[in-house]
Design an enzyme around this catalytic site. Structure first.
Site, PDB file in Angstrom:
ATOM      1  N   ARG A  46       0.836  -1.269   0.042  1.00 37.79           N
ATOM      2  CA  ARG A  46       0.167   0.055  -0.112  1.00 37.79           C
ATOM      3  C   ARG A  46       0.882   1.097   0.099  1.00 37.79           C
ATOM      4  NH1 ARG A  46      -3.468   1.144   5.178  1.00 37.79           N
ATOM      5  NH2 ARG A  46      -2.314   2.843   5.184  1.00 37.79           N
ATOM      6  N   TYR A  63       1.168   5.401  12.200  1.00 38.52           N
ATOM      7  CA  TYR A  63       1.441   3.932  12.511  1.00 38.52           C
ATOM      8  C   TYR A  63       2.416   3.359  11.416  1.00 38.52           C
ATOM      9  CZ  TYR A  63      -2.292   3.681   8.789  1.00 38.52           C
ATOM     10  OH  TYR A  63      -2.924   4.083   7.516  1.00 38.52           O
ATOM     11  N   HIS A  69      -4.726   4.688   3.945  1.00 39.45           N
ATOM     12  CA  HIS A  69      -5.592   3.413   3.697  1.00 39.45           C
ATOM     13  C   HIS A  69      -7.074   4.116   2.835  1.00 39.45           C
ATOM     14  CE1 HIS A  69      -9.249   0.867   4.441  1.00 39.45           C
ATOM     15  NE2 HIS A  69      -9.844   1.905   5.052  1.00 39.45           N
TER      16      HIS A  69
HETATM   17  C1  LIG Z   1     -16.932  -5.650   9.644  1.00 37.07           C
HETATM   18  C2  LIG Z   1     -16.089  -4.242   9.628  1.00 37.07           C
HETATM   19  N1  LIG Z   1     -15.060  -4.359  10.866  1.00 37.07           N
HETATM   20  C3  LIG Z   1     -14.301  -2.963  10.817  1.00 37.07           C
HETATM   21  C4  LIG Z   1     -14.707  -2.241   9.666  1.00 37.07           C
HETATM   22  C5  LIG Z   1     -13.732  -0.942   9.728  1.00 37.07           C
HETATM   23  N2  LIG Z   1     -12.783  -1.200   8.732  1.00 37.07           N
HETATM   24  C6  LIG Z   1     -12.799  -0.346   7.710  1.00 37.07           C
HETATM   25  S1  LIG Z   1     -11.816  -0.569   6.606  1.00 37.07           S
HETATM   26  C7  LIG Z   1     -10.991  -1.734   7.514  1.00 37.07           C
HETATM   27  C8  LIG Z   1      -9.531  -2.377   7.126  1.00 37.07           C
HETATM   28  C9  LIG Z   1      -9.700  -3.210   5.980  1.00 37.07           C
HETATM   29  O1  LIG Z   1      -8.517  -3.762   5.417  1.00 37.07           O
HETATM   30  P1  LIG Z   1      -8.331  -4.837   4.493  1.00 37.07           P
HETATM   31  O2  LIG Z   1      -9.400  -5.736   4.518  1.00 37.07           O
HETATM   32  O3  LIG Z   1      -7.117  -5.530   4.452  1.00 37.07           O
HETATM   33  O4  LIG Z   1      -8.597  -3.747   3.249  1.00 37.07           O
HETATM   34  P2  LIG Z   1      -7.778  -2.735   2.544  1.00 37.07           P
HETATM   35  O5  LIG Z   1      -8.611  -1.445   2.872  1.00 37.07           O
HETATM   36  O6  LIG Z   1      -6.421  -2.684   2.994  1.00 37.07           O
HETATM   37  O7  LIG Z   1      -7.792  -3.042   1.304  1.00 37.07           O
HETATM   38  C10 LIG Z   1     -11.599  -1.861   8.623  1.00 37.07           C
HETATM   39  C11 LIG Z   1     -11.259  -2.597   9.952  1.00 37.07           C
HETATM   40  C12 LIG Z   1     -15.609  -2.431   8.898  1.00 37.07           C
HETATM   41  N3  LIG Z   1     -15.809  -1.500   7.714  1.00 37.07           N
HETATM   42  N4  LIG Z   1     -16.345  -3.388   8.880  1.00 37.07           N
END
Ligand SMILES: Cc1ncc(C[n+]2csc(CCOP(=O)(O)OP(=O)(O)O)c2C)c(N)n1
Length: 349
Positions: A259, A272, A263
């Site tokens: 990445r 972080y 985010h």
């Molecule tokens: C069920 C749920 N838990 C927590 C969140 C908060 N949240 C939004 S994005 C995220 C991280 C997602 O990371 P990843 O699956 O690795 O995907 P990336 O965004 O890095 O592509 C979280 C924890 C959410 N949207 N839904």
């Protein structure tokens, strides 16, 4: 945080490229680079616009573009895409209009969802790109359910589900992977492991060495792929899609990427990430990697790279200008496409 285990690099002779990507390989690679150029320009402009208060939210894809373009090069027009936050390039590369996408980001009157969906969560019916749910992992169960429906109907289309490393710790991933295998559904589970779930590094949310090996628990084949290499992504995805389409079954692909951005427009990674993360990520930039390959193969030079950049700048500028000139949705449109009738009268459409 340690680097992902080394991945076996591909041999890039023209012969091998033809075998991996088909007779149109040089055309595919140039098209892929032009789409990746557009994505880079888009990310830069949209993050800046969000900071200026002109759009509400944006999820950049810088560092992950090879996965989206590789997917667009690997599926047919009737296949379905269930994206995560960063796969808009799949829709654009399959023919979704950049201007319509921009209307969505500006949540204006020409946005197909009329501003009722969170920005950067588009849907594109004409390219079977299903609206993303913000709830992490739910696109996995949705894609598996749709794929099972395709199988029941005898429809030869397949579904692709995109999700991040964090999603592989969420309930819907496990439920979806399990049922995909039990139902032998024509689906490819595409995990884009960018090594972060917002601020949580991958080794703090799972104890396995690779995410691909989670497939074993469900009786699926799982494979780890270098997601910064468009050739590797496309060739592995084409095999997985062909396998699903022929009824041989679903699979899980883990695309390892880095990445290269926050985010989303809502966080500050300097709070972080270690100081050297970005340098390590930049060393594995899929865009520069493809540019290097094109130059080596004689398919690009300074002039063409600059022209493609200018072409993307112009398209993004034009789309922004059009979206900013569009009016906001009228309050009455809140009910458009929601109910068949309102107070006994046909609903607005
Ligand atoms: C069920 C749920 N838990 C927590 C969140 C908060 N949240 C939004 S994005 C995220 C991280 C997602 O990371 P990843 O699956 O690795 O995907 P990336 O965004 O890095 O592509 C979280 C924890 C959410 N949207 N839904």
């Amino acid at each position: 945080m340690t680097d992902a285990p080394a991945l076996v690099p591909l041999d890039y002779s023209a012969h091998t490229l033809g075998e991996l990507l088909g007779p149109e390989w040089s055309d595919s690679l140039v098209r892929a680079f032009r789409w990746m150029t557009l994505a880079r320009v888009l990310d830069g402009r949209m993050l800046a616009l969000q900071r200026q208060g002109r759009i509400g939210f944006y999820g950049p894809a810088t560092g992950q573009e090879a996965v989206s373009v590789g997917a667009a090069l690997s599926i047919g027009p009737t296949d379905w895409v269930f994206p995560g936050l960063r796969e808009q390039l799949v829709a654009l590369a399959r023919g979704h209009s950049l201007t319509t996408y921009m209307h969505h980001l500006f949540a204006d009157d020409r946005d197909p969802a009329r501003g009722r969906q969170m920005p950067c969560h588009p849907s594109a019916r004409e390219v079977r790109y299903v609206s993303m749910s913000s709830v992490i992992g739910t696109q996995v169960t949705q894609a598996v359910g749709l794929a099972y429906g395709l199988k029941l109907r005898g429809d030869p289309s397949v579904a692709l589900a995109f999700f991040g490393d964090g999603a592989t710790s969420a309930n819907d991933f496990h439920a979806g992977a399990n049922l995909a295998a039990v139902w032998n559904a024509p689906v490819v589970l595409c995990c884009t492991n960018n090594q972060w779930a917002i601020s949580v590094p991958v080794e703090h949310q799972t104890a396995v060495a690779t995410l691909a090996e989670k497939a074993k628990a469900y009786g699926l084949p799982g494979e780890r792929v270098d997601g910064t290499d468009i050739v590797a992504v496309t060739s592995r995805l084409r095999s997985a899609v062909a396998r699903a389409r022929s009824g041989e079954g679903p699979s899980l692909l883990e695309f390892v990427v880095y990445r290269m951005t926050p985010h989303s427009s809502s966080d500050d990674p300097t709070r972080y990430q270690s100081a050297d993360w970005m340098a390590r990520a930049r060393a594995r930039d899929p865009y520069l990697r493809l540019e290097g390959l094109l130059r080596t193969l004689g398919l690009a030079d300074d002039g063409s790279v600059a022209a493609w950049r200018e072409e993307s700048d112009a398209s993004v500028r034009a789309a922004i200008a059009e979206a900013e000139a569009a009016p906001s949705p009228v309050p009455e449109s809140l009910l458009t496409d929601v109910f068949e009738s309102v107070d006994g009268r046909p609903a607005p459409s």
